[in-house]
Scaffold this active site. Structure first.
Site, short mmCIF file in Angstrom:
data_model
loop_
_atom_site.label_atom_id
_atom_site.label_comp_id
_atom_site.label_asym_id
_atom_site.label_seq_id
_atom_site.Cartn_x
_atom_site.Cartn_y
_atom_site.Cartn_z
N ASP A 173 -1.08 -6.18 -6.44
CA ASP A 173 -0.11 -5.51 -7.30
C ASP A 173 0.65 -6.52 -8.15
O ASP A 173 0.51 -7.73 -7.95
CB ASP A 173 0.85 -4.65 -6.45
CG ASP A 173 1.34 -5.36 -5.19
OD1 ASP A 173 1.26 -6.60 -5.15
OD2 ASP A 173 1.80 -4.67 -4.28
N ASN A 226 8.53 1.76 4.67
CA ASN A 226 8.28 3.19 4.46
C ASN A 226 6.78 3.52 4.58
O ASN A 226 6.35 4.61 4.23
CB ASN A 226 8.82 3.64 3.09
CG ASN A 226 8.13 2.95 1.92
OD1 ASN A 226 7.19 2.18 2.11
ND2 ASN A 226 8.59 3.23 0.71
N HIS A 250 4.31 1.94 3.01
CA HIS A 250 3.49 1.69 1.83
C HIS A 250 2.51 0.53 2.06
O HIS A 250 2.75 -0.34 2.89
CB HIS A 250 4.34 1.48 0.56
CG HIS A 250 5.08 0.18 0.48
ND1 HIS A 250 6.23 0.04 -0.27
CD2 HIS A 250 4.85 -1.04 1.01
CE1 HIS A 250 6.65 -1.20 -0.20
NE2 HIS A 250 5.84 -1.88 0.57
N GLU A 289 3.52 4.12 -2.65
CA GLU A 289 4.66 4.64 -1.92
C GLU A 289 4.30 5.97 -1.23
O GLU A 289 3.28 6.58 -1.54
CB GLU A 289 5.83 4.85 -2.89
CG GLU A 289 6.24 3.57 -3.64
CD GLU A 289 7.00 2.55 -2.77
OE1 GLU A 289 6.88 2.58 -1.52
OE2 GLU A 289 7.69 1.70 -3.36
P1 PGA Z 1 7.20 -7.99 3.04
O1 PGA Z 1 6.51 -6.81 2.26
O2 PGA Z 1 6.11 -8.90 3.49
O3 PGA Z 1 8.08 -8.65 2.04
O4 PGA Z 1 7.94 -7.37 4.18
C1 PGA Z 1 5.45 -6.13 2.82
C2 PGA Z 1 5.17 -4.94 1.95
O5 PGA Z 1 6.14 -4.33 1.46
O6 PGA Z 1 4.01 -4.61 1.76
#
Ligand code: PGA
Length: 246
Positions: A65, A132, A134, A139
């Site tokens: 992404d 959440n 994702h 999302e």
């Molecule tokens: P993080 O993000 O490694 O910063 O916790 C993981 C994600 O949101 O996919």
């Protein structure tokens, strides 16, 4: 699905998997996640590379992404982070890196281009999981068949990612993201979860129904997923006695 819980053990398992993929196919395409979660994995891989145990010189890198509007040389862009924290330390050549362009003049066209890049085959996709549920910037509510596209970020995701950008106001509201369906086409998937904040999402992803409300639950549909989690992130699984390591 293989689930390995622990600190060093789990990171070693993840690093072994990446090394195995590159040993079998030196010009493998590796999909890298950004964020804090995979940092110990990348550090371990860089250590192994320094020790001459793994060679990424012919490997290719793709991204999951990118923030909409950020150029690859923007310090907060995921392309910049990937070069700085992953492909640089691993010795993956710049010309072997093809990341989403957040500043593409036509973002929709950029997503179509990226689908063509990914269609050549992703040998291993490294993933984190959001609080959440994702994966990438898919999302809750994202369809399991979704493809690479422009997405709006959930307020909680913008909040969680604040640390990477200077202020919440500076955090873009949209991103380009591989879709859930796109991610599921990778040959192998390595999902990493660390910390108590991910426990509920990981439990839903692995033990709940396959449900767009938890996009990571779609990984249950893939036949080659390795999950590495620390004890805190795996707390919900442990209580339910659901840890499997096969
Ligand atoms: P993080 O993000 O490694 O910063 O916790 C993981 C994600 O949101 O996919």
């Amino acid at each position: 699905m293989r689930v390995v819980v622990g600190a060093d053990d789990a990171i070693a398992t993840g690093a072994n998997l990446v090394a195995e993929v590159v040993a079998a196919r030196p010009d493998a395409t590796l999909g890298f996640a950004t964020g804090a979660t995979p940092a110990p994995l990348y550090a371990e891989l860089a250590r192994r590379r320094q020790a001459g145990l793994v060679d990424f010189s012919r490997a290719h890198a793709v991204a999951l992404d990118e923030y909409l509007g950020l150029a690859p040389d923007h310090a907060d862009s995921y392309a910049h982070q990937l070069h700085r924290e992953v492909t640089g330390p691993l010795g993956i050549a710049r010309e072997h890196c093809d990341f989403l362009r957040g500043d593409a003049p036509d973002p929709d066209e950029e997503c179509v281009r990226y689908e063509r890049v990914l269609a050549r085959g992703v040998d291993l996709q490294v993933l984190g999981i959001g609080r959440n549920g994702h994966i990438a910037f898919n999302e809750p509510g994202t369809d399991v068949a979704s493809r690479t596209r422009v997405v709006q970020l959930a307020p909680s995701t913008r909040q969680a990612n604040r640390g990477l950008l200077s202020t919440l106001a500076d955090t873009p509201e949209a991103a380009l993201s591989q879709g859930v369906g796109t991610i599921l086409e990778a040959r192998r998937i390595l999902l990493i979860a660390r910390g108590a904040a991910k426990a509920e999402a990981l439990e839903r992803a692995l033990r709940g129904p396959v449900d767009p409300a938890c996009p990571a639950s779609a990984l249950q549909l893939h036949d080659d997923v390795t999950v590495i989690a620390d004890e805190e992130a795996a707390a919900g699984l442990a209580q339910a006695g659901a840890i499997r390591s096969t």
